[in-house]
Enzyme design. Structure first.
Site, PDB file in Angstrom:
ATOM      1  CG  ASP A 115      -0.895   5.598 -36.973  1.00  0.00           C
ATOM      2  OD1 ASP A 115       0.154   6.243 -37.189  1.00  0.00           O
ATOM      3  OD2 ASP A 115      -1.549   5.712 -35.923  1.00  0.00           O
ATOM      4  CB  CYS A 156       5.218   6.295 -37.719  1.00  0.00           C
ATOM      5  SG  CYS A 156       5.780   6.589 -39.412  1.00  0.00           S
ATOM      6  CG  HIS A 175      24.167   9.479 -39.573  1.00  0.00           C
ATOM      7  ND1 HIS A 175      25.271   8.673 -39.374  1.00  0.00           N
ATOM      8  CD2 HIS A 175      24.610  10.757 -39.425  1.00  0.00           C
ATOM      9  CE1 HIS A 175      26.324   9.433 -39.110  1.00  0.00           C
ATOM     10  NE2 HIS A 175      25.950  10.702 -39.137  1.00  0.00           N
ATOM     11  CG  HIS A 211       7.437   2.643 -39.765  1.00  0.00           C
ATOM     12  ND1 HIS A 211       6.261   3.137 -39.250  1.00  0.00           N
ATOM     13  CD2 HIS A 211       8.052   1.994 -38.738  1.00  0.00           C
ATOM     14  CE1 HIS A 211       6.170   2.802 -37.968  1.00  0.00           C
ATOM     15  NE2 HIS A 211       7.236   2.119 -37.643  1.00  0.00           N
TER      16      HIS A 211
END
Length: 284
Positions: free
Chosen positions: A85, A88, A245, A267
């Site tokens: 939304d 996150c 990562h 997200h």
């Protein structure tokens, strides 16, 4: 990050921005997307097997993501979905820290003290008094009730899934991100779009709810919260270092991250390693 400066007409007057019908329709569509997301996904989901993520992809339409999800499943055993939304990233860090503090009383006490320090800092930086009395006091009281045992673990997750309470708590994290940037404005000013001050950036991009966190906000919140985070990327082109990562802070790779997030385009969710005896390391 910033809007383009207004163009001037021949008389040197700033031209007024005109919102077109298409832009209004797009805004309405975006709001509806958020509303639909809110209805279908909890703010903070229960832990789920990592295999659920793998099941979201197939070889025909998303072979690269399926391959990466399968590779990650060798190291990570569980995932906690976070509602998409615009909050996150902030919510994922909040959840990760709360999980740590539910198990570590000393860490909880340290974070309560740190939160009080941040409240004073916000006042010193000129934030409105109501900001501190509303959001900061609410968050500190939430932590104190965990410390005293008033809030059980079950109660904590109930609160984190209540829109009103959860977003009050979340606002504290946006505020300390803003405060950290303002405290270190000389260091971060070069990374902000030309024509916008650090204060303006914070007011437009950090402090309002539903605004996605960019890399500047991500680094600032992690440092303000005093934690260490690893972000695993499904698409390595999104990583700042071009790897699979990225650790924040990146100064000491020998110290393990406390929280691990999974980034998919736009997200963040929280992911959890398998027991060390089960997991094998993923190469950069």
């Amino acid at each position: 990050m910033a809007n383009e400066p207004q163009k001037s007409d021949d008389n040197g007057q700033a031209a007024e921005a005109v919102v077109t019908d298409d832009e209004i329709v797009l805004q309405d569509q975006q709001l509806k997307t958020i509303e639909d997301e809110q209805k279908s996904v909890p703010l903070v989901a229960t832990l789920a097997p990592f295999s659920i993520l793998c099941a979201e992809y197939d070889n025909e339409t998303s072979a690269a993501f399926l391959s990466k999800a399968t590779e990650l499943s060798e190291v990570y055993g569980e995932i906690r979905y976070i509602r998409g939304d615009g909050n996150c990233f902030y919510r994922a860090i909040l959840v990760g820290l709360i999980e740590i503090m539910l198990k570590d009383r000393a860490r909880l006490e340290k974070f309560i003290a740190s939160s009080r320090d941040w409240t004073r800092t916000l006042v010193e930086l000129g934030f409105p008094d109501w900001t501190c009395t509303d959001f900061c006091d609410f968050f500190i009281e939430f932590l104190e009730k965990i410390h005293s045992g008033v809030h059980t673990e079950e109660a904590v997750y109930t609160i984190l899934n209540d829109d009103g309470s959860a977003n009050y708590i979340l606002m504290f994290f946006r505020l300390i991100t803003s405060a950290f940037l303002k405290q270190n404005s000389e260091e971060y000013a070069p990374f902000i779009d030309e024509g916008m001050t650090v204060a303006q950036y914070c007011e437009q991009e950090i402090e309002p709810m539903w605004k996605d966190a960019d890399h500047l906000a991500i680094n600032s919140l992690i440092k303000a919260a005093g934690t260490r985070v690893r972000i695993e990327y499904m698409d390595r082109t999104a990583a700042p270092n071009g790897g699979w990562h990225y650790d924040i802070p990146s100064d000491d790779q020998q110290i393990a991250p406390e929280i691990t997030l999974l980034y998919r385009p736009g997200h963040y969710d929280v992911i959890y390693k398998k027991d060390s005896t089960e997991a094998s390391e993923i190469e950069n």
